[in-house]
Design a protein around this motif. Structure first.
Motif, PDB file in Angstrom:
ATOM      1  N   LEU A   2      -1.811  68.962  19.964  1.00  0.00           N
ATOM      2  CA  LEU A   2      -0.323  68.832  20.172  1.00  0.00           C
ATOM      3  C   LEU A   2      -0.035  67.446  20.969  1.00  0.00           C
ATOM      4  CD1 LEU A   2       2.591  70.078  20.109  1.00  0.00           C
ATOM      5  CD2 LEU A   2       1.777  71.323  22.019  1.00  0.00           C
ATOM      6  N   GLY A   3      -0.875  67.391  21.660  1.00  0.00           N
ATOM      7  CA  GLY A   3      -0.908  66.161  22.499  1.00  0.00           C
ATOM      8  C   GLY A   3      -0.942  64.887  21.725  1.00  0.00           C
ATOM      9  N   LEU A   4      -1.869  64.856  20.777  1.00  0.00           N
ATOM     10  CA  LEU A   4      -1.938  63.774  19.852  1.00  0.00           C
ATOM     11  C   LEU A   4      -0.686  63.557  18.973  1.00  0.00           C
ATOM     12  CD1 LEU A   4      -3.749  61.353  18.564  1.00  0.00           C
ATOM     13  CD2 LEU A   4      -4.877  63.155  17.228  1.00  0.00           C
ATOM     14  N   LEU A   5      -0.071  64.848  18.552  1.00  0.00           N
ATOM     15  CA  LEU A   5       0.977  64.605  17.662  1.00  0.00           C
ATOM     16  C   LEU A   5       2.344  64.035  18.565  1.00  0.00           C
ATOM     17  CD1 LEU A   5       2.717  65.343  15.366  1.00  0.00           C
ATOM     18  CD2 LEU A   5       3.018  67.643  16.055  1.00  0.00           C
ATOM     19  N   VAL A   6       2.469  64.581  19.742  1.00  0.00           N
ATOM     20  CA  VAL A   6       3.399  64.012  20.613  1.00  0.00           C
ATOM     21  C   VAL A   6       3.326  62.472  20.841  1.00  0.00           C
ATOM     22  CG1 VAL A   6       4.739  64.160  22.786  1.00  0.00           C
ATOM     23  CG2 VAL A   6       4.070  66.250  21.643  1.00  0.00           C
ATOM     24  N   LEU A   7       2.107  61.975  20.807  1.00  0.00           N
ATOM     25  CA  LEU A   7       1.814  60.671  21.638  1.00  0.00           C
ATOM     26  C   LEU A   7       2.137  59.777  20.039  1.00  0.00           C
ATOM     27  CD1 LEU A   7       0.585  58.393  23.268  1.00  0.00           C
ATOM     28  CD2 LEU A   7      -1.543  58.897  22.302  1.00  0.00           C
ATOM     29  N   ILE A   8       1.587  60.067  18.841  1.00  0.00           N
ATOM     30  CA  ILE A   8       1.935  59.631  17.686  1.00  0.00           C
ATOM     31  C   ILE A   8       3.496  59.435  17.376  1.00  0.00           C
ATOM     32  CG2 ILE A   8       1.706  59.447  15.127  1.00  0.00           C
ATOM     33  CD1 ILE A   8      -0.885  60.869  15.860  1.00  0.00           C
ATOM     34  N   VAL A   9       4.223  60.562  17.661  1.00  0.00           N
ATOM     35  CA  VAL A   9       5.682  60.604  17.451  1.00  0.00           C
ATOM     36  C   VAL A   9       6.240  59.534  18.318  1.00  0.00           C
ATOM     37  CG1 VAL A   9       7.669  61.983  17.687  1.00  0.00           C
ATOM     38  CG2 VAL A   9       5.653  62.801  16.163  1.00  0.00           C
ATOM     39  N   VAL A  56       8.107  68.834  17.018  1.00  0.00           N
ATOM     40  CA  VAL A  56       8.687  67.316  16.926  1.00  0.00           C
ATOM     41  C   VAL A  56       9.899  67.343  15.796  1.00  0.00           C
ATOM     42  CG1 VAL A  56       6.495  66.190  17.918  1.00  0.00           C
ATOM     43  CG2 VAL A  56       6.939  66.688  15.271  1.00  0.00           C
ATOM     44  N   GLY A  57      10.469  68.675  15.659  1.00  0.00           N
ATOM     45  CA  GLY A  57      11.778  68.346  15.011  1.00  0.00           C
ATOM     46  C   GLY A  57      11.108  68.657  13.144  1.00  0.00           C
ATOM     47  N   LEU A  58       9.969  68.753  12.858  1.00  0.00           N
ATOM     48  CA  LEU A  58       9.705  68.797  11.413  1.00  0.00           C
ATOM     49  C   LEU A  58       9.779  70.233  10.863  1.00  0.00           C
ATOM     50  CD1 LEU A  58       6.985  65.974  11.241  1.00  0.00           C
ATOM     51  CD2 LEU A  58       9.492  66.100  10.595  1.00  0.00           C
TER      52      LEU A  58
END
Length: 223
Positions: free
Chosen positions: A72-79, A165-167
């Motif tokens: 989750l942290g990696l996803l938020v960082l990429i976004v 992240v809204g997807l």
């Protein structure tokens, strides 16, 4: 039980852009593409490392990374860096999650083949690539499929983070349900993800029975 009946019995949940069929297809898109990309990366790499014995440290590092990866942290960082507009920000952490089990099991499967079997194959005049494709891979196939199964189940379960992240995907029911205190939606979404994971598990068990030789798997025909 009443919450499940409320969720699955509501016709509105089965139609439209936010219906279960659409959300399920979105979830399968995230999971399927992630698993495919992870296979394209991890299987050739695992075969090469297992066959040549070079780069084994990469396998160890990959296995350790799988335990410490904050998806989750990696996803938020990429976004934050890429923004939302495509599914790429979701694919990157899911692929990173799926690569280690596939890589480790492919490597272990190839390295675990009986050395006498390797020597016999070379003694018959087979070359390196032929030994790998005709001898090592068929024997290692159960472990390779195990790695794919573990990766697929992890990806299916973790793809719910796309909703953060809204997807789309099945995670929308869980995240939106928690945000609005719509507990039938939350529980219904969780049940759908669990059922999908069980279906994936069954599909890989069936695939193993179909593709793996009985002599390798230890099965015997009952006559």
């Amino acid at each position: 039980m009443n919450w499940l009946i409320d969720f699955f019995g509501d016709p509105a949940n089965w139609s439209g852009p936010e219906g279960i069929p659409v959300r399920l297809l979105e979830h399968l898109e995230f999971a399927g593409l992630s698993l495919l990309l992870a296979m394209l990366i991890a299987i050739p790499l695992g075969l090469w490392i297992g066959h040549t014995g070079r780069g084994a440290l990469l396998v160890v590092l990959s296995a350790n990374a799988a335990r410490a990866l904050p998806t989750l942290g990696l996803l938020v960082l990429i976004v934050l860096f890429m923004g939302v507009g495509t599914i790429v920000p979701v694919l990157i952490p899911l692929v990173a999650l799926a690569v280690p089990p596939i890589l480790v099991n492919t490597y272990e499967g190839i390295r675990g083949v009986d050395p006498d079997l390797r020597d016999a194959a070379y003694g018959m005049g087979l070359r390196g690539g032929q030994v790998l494709g005709r001898v090592l891979v068929p024997v290692a196939l159960p472990l390779i499929l195990l790695g794919l199964r573990l990766a697929a189940i992890q990806v299916v379960a973790t793809a719910t983070v796309a909703a953060y992240v809204g997807l789309g995907g099945l995670g929308r029911y869980i995240i939106d349900g928690l945000a609005t205190k719509n507990y039938p939606s939350t529980i219904g979404g969780a049940v759908l993800v669990a059922l999908l994971a069980l279906l994936v598990q069954f599909a890989f068990v069936l695939a193993q029975r179909v593709t793996v030789s009985p002599g390798v798997s230890g099965r015997q025909d009952i006559r």
